[in-house]
Structure formats: structure tokens, C-alpha cells
Write a protein that holds these residues in place. Sequence first.
Motif, PDB file in Angstrom:
ATOM      1  N   ALA A 144       0.833  -1.211   0.000  1.00  0.00           N
ATOM      2  CA  ALA A 144       0.000   0.000   0.000  1.00  0.00           C
ATOM      3  C   ALA A 144       0.862   1.254   0.000  1.00  0.00           C
ATOM      4  CB  ALA A 144      -0.930  -0.007   1.211  1.00  0.00           C
ATOM      5  N   HIS A 145       1.939   1.240   0.783  1.00  0.00           N
ATOM      6  CA  HIS A 145       2.817   2.405   0.850  1.00  0.00           C
ATOM      7  C   HIS A 145       3.591   2.599  -0.447  1.00  0.00           C
ATOM      8  CE1 HIS A 145       2.881   2.273   5.553  1.00  0.00           C
ATOM      9  NE2 HIS A 145       1.782   2.815   5.065  1.00  0.00           N
ATOM     10  N   GLN A 146       3.953   1.507  -1.113  1.00  0.00           N
ATOM     11  CA  GLN A 146       4.651   1.630  -2.394  1.00  0.00           C
ATOM     12  C   GLN A 146       3.749   2.287  -3.430  1.00  0.00           C
ATOM     13  OE1 GLN A 146       5.453  -1.943  -4.708  1.00  0.00           O
ATOM     14  NE2 GLN A 146       7.438  -1.136  -5.318  1.00  0.00           N
ATOM     15  N   ALA A 147       2.490   1.867  -3.479  1.00  0.00           N
ATOM     16  CA  ALA A 147       1.546   2.477  -4.425  1.00  0.00           C
ATOM     17  C   ALA A 147       1.332   3.945  -4.089  1.00  0.00           C
ATOM     18  CB  ALA A 147       0.227   1.715  -4.407  1.00  0.00           C
ATOM     19  N   TYR A 148       1.178   4.243  -2.796  1.00  0.00           N
ATOM     20  CA  TYR A 148       0.977   5.641  -2.414  1.00  0.00           C
ATOM     21  C   TYR A 148       2.203   6.490  -2.732  1.00  0.00           C
ATOM     22  CZ  TYR A 148       0.633   9.965   0.010  1.00  0.00           C
ATOM     23  OH  TYR A 148       0.653  11.309   0.272  1.00  0.00           O
ATOM     24  N   ALA A 149       3.396   5.896  -2.644  1.00  0.00           N
ATOM     25  CA  ALA A 149       4.611   6.654  -2.949  1.00  0.00           C
ATOM     26  C   ALA A 149       4.570   7.217  -4.363  1.00  0.00           C
ATOM     27  CB  ALA A 149       5.848   5.768  -2.769  1.00  0.00           C
ATOM     28  N   HIS A 152       2.304  10.293  -4.255  1.00  0.00           N
ATOM     29  CA  HIS A 152       2.998  11.412  -3.618  1.00  0.00           C
ATOM     30  C   HIS A 152       4.090  11.970  -4.532  1.00  0.00           C
ATOM     31  CE1 HIS A 152       4.307  13.083   0.554  1.00  0.00           C
ATOM     32  NE2 HIS A 152       4.669  13.911  -0.402  1.00  0.00           N
ATOM     33  N   TRP A 153       4.825  11.076  -5.192  1.00  0.00           N
ATOM     34  CA  TRP A 153       5.907  11.501  -6.090  1.00  0.00           C
ATOM     35  C   TRP A 153       5.360  12.357  -7.229  1.00  0.00           C
ATOM     36  CZ3 TRP A 153       7.657  11.403 -11.059  1.00  0.00           C
ATOM     37  CH2 TRP A 153       9.034  11.525 -11.278  1.00  0.00           C
ATOM     38  N   CYS A 154       4.294  11.874  -7.872  1.00  0.00           N
ATOM     39  CA  CYS A 154       3.737  12.594  -9.014  1.00  0.00           C
ATOM     40  C   CYS A 154       3.084  13.907  -8.578  1.00  0.00           C
ATOM     41  CB  CYS A 154       2.724  11.716  -9.743  1.00  0.00           C
ATOM     42  SG  CYS A 154       3.480  10.285 -10.539  1.00  0.00           S
ATOM     43  N   ASP A 155       2.472  13.908  -7.407  1.00  0.00           N
ATOM     44  CA  ASP A 155       1.903  15.137  -6.851  1.00  0.00           C
ATOM     45  C   ASP A 155       3.005  16.170  -6.648  1.00  0.00           C
ATOM     46  OD1 ASP A 155       0.051  16.903  -5.583  1.00  0.00           O
ATOM     47  OD2 ASP A 155       0.631  16.120  -3.623  1.00  0.00           O
ATOM     48  N   ARG A 156       4.110  15.733  -6.074  1.00  0.00           N
ATOM     49  CA  ARG A 156       5.216  16.646  -5.808  1.00  0.00           C
ATOM     50  C   ARG A 156       5.845  17.163  -7.107  1.00  0.00           C
ATOM     51  NH1 ARG A 156       7.438  20.744  -3.775  1.00  0.00           N
ATOM     52  NH2 ARG A 156       9.687  20.641  -3.425  1.00  0.00           N
ATOM     53  N   ARG A 177      10.950  10.408  -2.682  1.00  0.00           N
ATOM     54  CA  ARG A 177      11.393   9.023  -2.828  1.00  0.00           C
ATOM     55  C   ARG A 177      10.332   8.242  -3.589  1.00  0.00           C
ATOM     56  NH1 ARG A 177      13.322   4.827   1.976  1.00  0.00           N
ATOM     57  NH2 ARG A 177      13.757   3.063   0.579  1.00  0.00           N
ATOM     58  N   GLY A 178      10.703   7.685  -4.726  1.00  0.00           N
ATOM     59  CA  GLY A 178       9.742   7.001  -5.572  1.00  0.00           C
ATOM     60  C   GLY A 178       9.470   5.587  -5.120  1.00  0.00           C
ATOM     61  N   PRO A 179       8.470   4.945  -5.697  1.00  0.00           N
ATOM     62  CA  PRO A 179       8.159   3.555  -5.356  1.00  0.00           C
ATOM     63  C   PRO A 179       9.260   2.577  -5.750  1.00  0.00           C
ATOM     64  CG  PRO A 179       6.898   4.246  -7.266  1.00  0.00           C
ATOM     65  CD  PRO A 179       7.561   5.475  -6.716  1.00  0.00           C
ATOM     66  N   ASP A 180      10.190   3.042  -6.607  1.00  0.00           N
ATOM     67  CA  ASP A 180      11.316   2.200  -7.020  1.00  0.00           C
ATOM     68  C   ASP A 180      12.473   2.255  -6.038  1.00  0.00           C
ATOM     69  OD1 ASP A 180      11.750   4.860  -7.591  1.00  0.00           O
ATOM     70  OD2 ASP A 180      12.801   4.491  -9.478  1.00  0.00           O
ATOM     71  N   GLY A 181      12.361   3.087  -4.992  1.00  0.00           N
ATOM     72  CA  GLY A 181      13.384   3.119  -3.948  1.00  0.00           C
ATOM     73  C   GLY A 181      14.132   4.425  -3.811  1.00  0.00           C
ATOM     74  N   VAL A 196      13.761  19.789 -18.862  1.00  0.00           N
ATOM     75  CA  VAL A 196      13.831  19.457 -17.441  1.00  0.00           C
ATOM     76  C   VAL A 196      14.430  18.058 -17.334  1.00  0.00           C
ATOM     77  CG1 VAL A 196      12.487  18.989 -15.361  1.00  0.00           C
ATOM     78  CG2 VAL A 196      11.858  20.910 -16.851  1.00  0.00           C
ATOM     79  N   VAL A 197      15.457  17.897 -16.496  1.00  0.00           N
ATOM     80  CA  VAL A 197      16.103  16.594 -16.358  1.00  0.00           C
ATOM     81  C   VAL A 197      15.796  16.017 -14.987  1.00  0.00           C
ATOM     82  CG1 VAL A 197      17.920  17.186 -17.988  1.00  0.00           C
ATOM     83  CG2 VAL A 197      18.301  17.563 -15.557  1.00  0.00           C
ATOM     84  N   ILE A 198      15.621  14.703 -14.942  1.00  0.00           N
ATOM     85  CA  ILE A 198      15.300  13.994 -13.707  1.00  0.00           C
ATOM     86  C   ILE A 198      16.332  12.900 -13.495  1.00  0.00           C
ATOM     87  CG2 ILE A 198      13.616  12.491 -12.568  1.00  0.00           C
ATOM     88  CD1 ILE A 198      11.414  14.036 -13.947  1.00  0.00           C
ATOM     89  N   ALA A 199      16.810  12.780 -12.264  1.00  0.00           N
ATOM     90  CA  ALA A 199      17.794  11.740 -11.922  1.00  0.00           C
ATOM     91  C   ALA A 199      17.422  11.102 -10.577  1.00  0.00           C
ATOM     92  CB  ALA A 199      19.190  12.349 -11.852  1.00  0.00           C
ATOM     93  N   PRO A 200      17.508   9.768 -10.477  1.00  0.00           N
ATOM     94  CA  PRO A 200      17.614   8.854 -11.611  1.00  0.00           C
ATOM     95  C   PRO A 200      16.324   8.854 -12.421  1.00  0.00           C
ATOM     96  CG  PRO A 200      17.246   7.632  -9.590  1.00  0.00           C
ATOM     97  CD  PRO A 200      17.463   9.055  -9.183  1.00  0.00           C
TER      98      PRO A 200
END
Length: 251
Positions: A144-149, A152-156, A177-181, A196-200
Motif C-alpha cells: 500500500a505504501h509503495q503504491a501511495y509513494a 505522492h511523487w507525481c503530486d510533488r 522518494r519514488g516507489p522504485d526506492g 527538465v532533467v530527472i535523476a535517476p
Amino acid sequence: MIVNSTPAGWQVIYQQAHALLAAQAAWHWPPLGPPDQFVGLLAAIAQHDDEQDDWHGRGGHHGLTPAGAPASFVQKEFSLVQAQSVLAAARFQGRWRSLLTSQHLSALYGALRGQTKELDAFLDELAARQNEWRKALKINKKEAHQAYALLHWCDRLSLILCRQEIPEMGRAVEIYRGPDGPTHTLAQPGGPGQLVVIAPWPFRVKEVAVSVEASVLAQLQFADDAALAAALRAAPVETLRWELRPAPAVK
């Protein structure tokens, strides 16, 4: 609303539009879970800012600052009614959507615990219902927390773009912190209007385009909500676009 100052006045982005931008970003992530759950997650992201207080045409000054300027959402007090309404609306799309939405409300408003008995009761209800929904769906806390992450990530990410929070001089800002870690960062090395660049890089494709519509206001102050609502209905609309790319490899 999200309100940005411009040389000519104000740029206004509705919170529901910001949520749609967030869903555009989520669509490009590798799907989390089976298709029905991933679609439900996309729905939760796209609708997480729905059920906003309806101030249009009522008079009063709900949508305005004390000085009569359009009020950004960060300048408004927490609305328990809106939080309760968005959770109630989620119920009609099922327990999974309700679980994700309730987790978002807990994350947003948990720090406000102790302000009112009504808010504390609402936060307690959220925690209890989350336990019920996880058991019914046979989903553990980690899943559940991974899905919510992702929500939250996309909202941010969307808020950084919509609120013009990209740092100057190519400096990076943390997304979440994304659901991928890992925790992802965002930068715009070429300056405003550039890539706009994103890492990773988190997405399943090598380039991503996102957009949002914004209303452009030349008037700086308004007498009341009705005047602001009328100006927004008549305002020209511009589409803001961003091209997202992986950050260049460090040599």
C-alpha cells in the motif's frame, strides 16, 4: 488554486488541473501491480484534489487574500469539509481508490493532529479504515505504501512545475522518494523554458512531455469572489508544457 505572480498580473492553475498533470507523469511509470490496480492508482492521482470548496459566484472572499489578490491554496486554511468530501467521492470507485486517497489525506494532515477534536477524529477514522481496506483487499502495508509513494511523487513533481519551484542556475531540487526506492531530483540546466532533467530516470520511456492549462489574469485585485470568478471565466488560457529527459551521465 495555484497562483503565480507574472509581470502582467497572475497565472492561475486550478488544483484539479495540477492533479491531471500528476496523472500524466504517473502514466509513464512502469505499472505497479495488476492493470486494475494501476488504473485505480491513476484515478486516485488524477482526482486527489477534487471536491474543492465551491466559492464561485457566492460573494465573500474565500478565493482572495486580505489584499484582494487571488489566493493560492497554501494561503488558505485546512478544509476538513474538502478532505471529507474527497474521501467520500473515492468510495464510489472502490476500496483501492479509497485506500490510496485516505493515505494521501493522512500524509497531508497528520501533522495537524491536536488542533481540533473533529480533525483528530477524522485522522483516527482514516487509520482505522486503512486497516480495514488493506485486510479486505489482501494488501500489506508495504504494498500500500509503495503504491501511495507514486501518488505522492507525481503530486510533488506536478507542484514543482506548476508553482515554478525549479531552482535557478541548473541546481537540482528533490522530488520525493519514488516507489522504485531512490529519491529523485529535478533540474533545468538550460534555464527557464528548456528541458527538465530527472535523476535517476524513473519512466519506462526515454522522454516524457507533460502539460497543464493556466488562466492569465491582468487584474491585480478583486472586490470579492464573484468578481474573481467572472474574471477567471473570461480570462485567456495558456498551455504550459515541459519536456522531461534523463539527466546526462556523469563522466
